[in-house]
Design a protein around this motif. Structure first.
Motif, short mmCIF file in Angstrom:
data_model
loop_
_atom_site.label_atom_id
_atom_site.label_comp_id
_atom_site.label_asym_id
_atom_site.label_seq_id
_atom_site.Cartn_x
_atom_site.Cartn_y
_atom_site.Cartn_z
N UNK A 1 0.82 -1.21 0.00
CA UNK A 1 0.00 0.00 0.00
C UNK A 1 0.86 1.26 0.00
N UNK A 2 1.96 1.25 0.72
CA UNK A 2 2.85 2.41 0.81
C UNK A 2 3.51 2.71 -0.52
N UNK A 3 3.61 1.71 -1.39
CA UNK A 3 4.33 1.90 -2.66
C UNK A 3 3.39 1.89 -3.86
N UNK A 4 2.11 2.22 -3.62
CA UNK A 4 1.21 2.49 -4.74
C UNK A 4 0.33 1.35 -5.19
N UNK A 5 0.41 0.19 -4.54
CA UNK A 5 -0.40 -0.94 -4.95
C UNK A 5 -1.60 -1.15 -4.04
N UNK A 6 -2.57 -1.92 -4.53
CA UNK A 6 -3.71 -2.35 -3.73
C UNK A 6 -3.49 -3.79 -3.29
N UNK A 7 -4.18 -4.20 -2.23
CA UNK A 7 -4.02 -5.56 -1.74
C UNK A 7 -5.36 -6.26 -1.55
N UNK A 8 -5.34 -7.56 -1.79
CA UNK A 8 -6.43 -8.46 -1.43
C UNK A 8 -5.86 -9.40 -0.38
N UNK A 9 -6.44 -9.39 0.81
CA UNK A 9 -5.98 -10.26 1.89
C UNK A 9 -6.96 -11.42 2.07
N UNK A 10 -6.44 -12.64 1.97
CA UNK A 10 -7.24 -13.84 2.20
C UNK A 10 -6.74 -14.55 3.45
N UNK A 11 -7.66 -15.03 4.26
CA UNK A 11 -7.27 -15.76 5.46
C UNK A 11 -8.43 -16.62 5.92
#
Length: 285
Positions: free
Chosen positions: A50-60
């Motif tokens: 996130x800090x470097x411009x990307x989005x995240x999908x977190x699966x758990x």
């Protein structure tokens, strides 16, 4: 007279040589999927993306991520105008995994460009008495689950014709026997992750007509998390584990951000099929 072989055209670079070193490590306009994304390491990796411009999908598998850490993730996303989403998912359930993956990917604003598998199951005990049913469960989560999510991500990268990077979490336990704990089945499953990364790298990195997919693994050392707290409470265990590496201490979850960021980003554009040991020198004695 035999004809001379024609020289092959060089493969294109991922980026021009004029790219700054700062930009090489950025993940702008990319979506990165993180399994084990509700735990300490996965959420630290999420913040870096996130800090470097990307989005995240977190699966758990957990219904909810760690609350304090997830709040930091959300704050980071707001600060950097990026997005983080969390989905509950069982990687060992093929239908549920496919459904969750399809739903998550359908919501992204940037194409999926990377995967980090921070999930894992550990169990120990004397191998003379260790239940084979637990061995099966370990392999199902650590090996089959990793293979399944890697396969889905690779298919999505091919569908969108996008180059990508896959980072599989293995362990120093893939390389050595850990003194003080009997975890033969777990160790074997993590050794399998190292070989899986090498094999997928060879298959997906050089096939003509398909997008370049780099695959590497990371082998962490002992990490001070809620999952290791019970073992560390045993008399003498923290001293034994700490003295087992060259830095004389256990690691923290945030100390894996740099290694993963490097492998995800274009900074490692010529790195694939490699296992990066981040273990304080534990396996280098």
């Amino acid at each position: 007279m035999a004809s001379q072989a024609q020289p092959q055209e060089p493969k294109p670079r991922l980026g021009p040589p004029t790219t700054t070193i700062t930009d090489l490590f950025r993940l702008s306009s990319r979506t990165i999927l993180i399994t084990g994304g509700g735990g300490a390491v996965g959420l630290e990796v999420a913040r870096s993306v996130l800090e470097t411009g990307g989005d995240v999908i977190c699966l758990d598998l957990a219904a909810h991520p760690l609350p304090d850490e997830w709040q930091r993730v959300q704050t980071t996303a707001e600060t950097h105008h990026t997005k983080a989403r969390y989905h509950t998912c069982d990687l060992t359930d093929p239908q549920a995994l496919q459904s969750t993956f399809d739903h998550a990917v359908s919501q992204v604003r940037y194409p999926l460009r990377g995967l980090v598998t921070c999930h894992g199951l550990s169990a120990g005990g004397s191998s003379l008495d260790f239940p084979t049913s637990t061995v099966t469960k370990l392999l199902d989560v650590n090996i089959t689950g990793t293979f399944a999510i890697s396969q889905l991500c690779a298919r999505e990268l091919q569908r969108t014709n996008s180059a990508g990077s896959i980072v599989l979490f293995a362990s120093m336990s893939a390389h050595v026997y850990n003194r003080g704990v009997d975890t033969a089945a777990y160790n074997a499953s993590k050794a399998g992750i190292v070989q899986l990364a090498r094999s997928l790298a060879g298959e997906w990195g050089s096939r003509p007509g398909t997008p370049l997919i780099r695959v590497n693994s990371v082998s962490p050392g002992y990490i001070r998390t809620r999952q290791t707290s019970e073992t560390l409470s045993e008399p003498g265990m923290e001293k034994l584990w700490s003295e087992g590496n060259m830095l004389g201490r256990l690691s923290f979850a945030d100390e894996y951000r740099g290694a993963v960021q490097y492998l995800l980003s274009d900074a490692s554009s010529f790195v694939t099929g490699t296992d990066l040991r981040v273990d304080g020198g534990h396996t280098a004695w």
